[in-house]
Structures are given as structure tokens and as C-alpha cells.
Design an enzyme around this catalytic site. Sequence first.
Site, PDB file in Angstrom:
ATOM      1  N   GLU A 147      16.789 -26.190 -49.756  1.00 29.76           N
ATOM      2  CA  GLU A 147      16.693 -26.016 -51.212  1.00 29.76           C
ATOM      3  C   GLU A 147      15.434 -26.688 -51.759  1.00 29.76           C
ATOM      4  OE1 GLU A 147      19.392 -24.421 -53.812  1.00 29.76           O
ATOM      5  OE2 GLU A 147      18.434 -23.471 -52.081  1.00 29.76           O
ATOM      6  N   THR A 200      14.482 -19.886 -62.816  1.00 31.88           N
ATOM      7  CA  THR A 200      15.208 -21.149 -62.737  1.00 31.88           C
ATOM      8  C   THR A 200      14.412 -22.293 -63.354  1.00 31.88           C
ATOM      9  OG1 THR A 200      16.338 -20.445 -60.731  1.00 31.88           O
ATOM     10  CG2 THR A 200      16.267 -22.808 -61.154  1.00 31.88           C
TER      11      THR A 200
END
Length: 325
Positions: A147, A200
Site C-alpha cells: 500500500e 484518493t
Amino acid sequence: MIQNKTHKKIDFDKILDQVHVFAPATVANMICGFDILGFAVDSPGDEVKMYRTAEPGVRIRSIQGDEGRLPLDPDKNTVSACVKMLLRELDLQDDIGVEIELIKHMPIGSGLGSSSASTVAGLFAINTLLGNTLTKDELMPYCVEGERLACGHGHADNVAPALMGGITLIRGQEPLDIVKLPVPQDLYAGIVFPQVDVPTRDARQLIKGKVQLKDAVTQWGNIAGLISGLFLSDYELISRSMHDVLIEPTRAILIPQFYEMKRIALEHGALSFGISGSGPSVVAITKGKAVAKAATEHIQQHLSANGIDSLKFVSAVNIEGPKVL
């Protein structure tokens, strides 16, 4: 980077020639639990096919379903980069070679943990190929590092449920402390992905750095109530607890028709409704599949009437996490 180098003895006779793995999409935050709660769903998700090769190293054969947006360079693609990292940590980079086929079934930037599903699928695949050398707990730090590679922030709210399955609580980040929560039998998710772009990074930048104490107290109570409701299978408590007073009011601005979609979901029996991850996907949490199906169908009809294309998914909470196909 990974703090503690992994030392495992590999039985080379147990290494597989190939493996085909599915990893699920996830709904991060679970409405009121920003960055600490999330759950996995049965559909959509991503697949990885991995093949052992005679030549050491990690290569990507192909990527399907990404519309050409993801890099084939193994150092720049999150899936292959994480596989390389794990092989390096196991001191196998000069002994094992693999080729990867990545099959994307979920939209990039959907708010459904697209990068997490791919990362988890890749790491689960290489671990399976190596004879399940590591436990899921031991794999988790590599997923979190994936991530970090994907979006610059190594958080676990997507990768934890994708790898562990079910509903997960991130009790702490340093050290990483993940708690699996019970899943009431009839808990369903009706997901709608409006095909609009909500990056995001932009969604995170909207979040206030400071909050009022009264709002924080309300949110803490909602999170505690939700977790209590999960343990008790108390759907009414779950319903009245799943409200977000901190993040939703600002992020909802980026999602067209958000409050109309919320009204429709609640009118059709949803326990709660909110944003999946950073959006633009939204989720109706329901008791039973029929309610989730009705809510998503009516939301999709509303979006279509307003000129917005969308995709919908109805799923129970995925208890299993990634699996070999």
C-alpha cells in the site's frame, strides 16, 4: 520497510509450478471507522496467475482489465514489486523465478481497494507457490508495504480485510495490531460505483486536521456501538451506530447525488449508507441480500436518470479472504 527480516526454511520439493489466486475487494472505513475498520466482499476482486520459471527474477507476462493504466515494469508494478520484496526477504531472489498474469476485475480508483486486492493476490500467490511458508499474520507487513508503494501511505484498512477476510479493526499501526471482528450472518453490502473520478489524494486532502471534541465523542460512541452490535448481532444497534460525523460531510461533496443515493438506500430498508473508502463507490449496509439488491437497483436507476453510469455489486461479507482457484 519491513522491520524484522523473515527467516524461513524453504522446502524446494514443495514449491509449486503454478498457482491461480483470487483476492477480494474491500469496503474501508465501514462508514464510521475512518482508517481503522474495513470488510471484504465476495465480488468484485482481482486475480493473479503465477508461474515458476527456471530463470530467477520476477516478470509480468500480462495485465488484463486495467485499460493499459498499470506498468509492466516489475519494479514499478505493486504486485511484482511486493513479490520481489518477499523473495528478497526470504533470500530467494537468486533461486526462484516467477512470471505473473494480473487480471483486474475491479475499477482502479473506485474506493474498493483495487491496489490492495492486487497486492494481496500477488503475495498470497507467491506464498502458496512456496508451500505456504508464511502465515497470514507474517504476510501482513508486506501487504501494508505494498500500500505504501501504491499510494505513499502504508495503511491496513483495505489490505487487512482483503488478506484476513471478514471485518477487521486496525487497533494500532506501530506496531501493527489487527483484530478480527465477528460477522453477523445476514450482514450484506450493496455497492454502487458511480463512474466519476474522485482521486484518493484529493479526497484525503479535504479531511480536516482538527475536529471538535463533541464530534470526536460522537464518532467514538458510534464506533464502539458498531463493534458491540457486531458481537451481539444486534442489527438495530449496528444501524444507529453507523453514522459518520467527521469524514462524510466533506468527502460527500466530491460524489454527485450522494445524499439522494443515501435517501434512496434508507427508504428501501438499508441499515446505513456511506462512502466506501475514499469513494466514489458508496455502500448500503443491509440485513439480508434482498434489501441490498433493492437498494442498489434503485440507486442505479436514479443515477442513470441523472446521466451517470454506474456498476453495482451485492455481496455478503467475505469471511475467507484470498483463495486458490
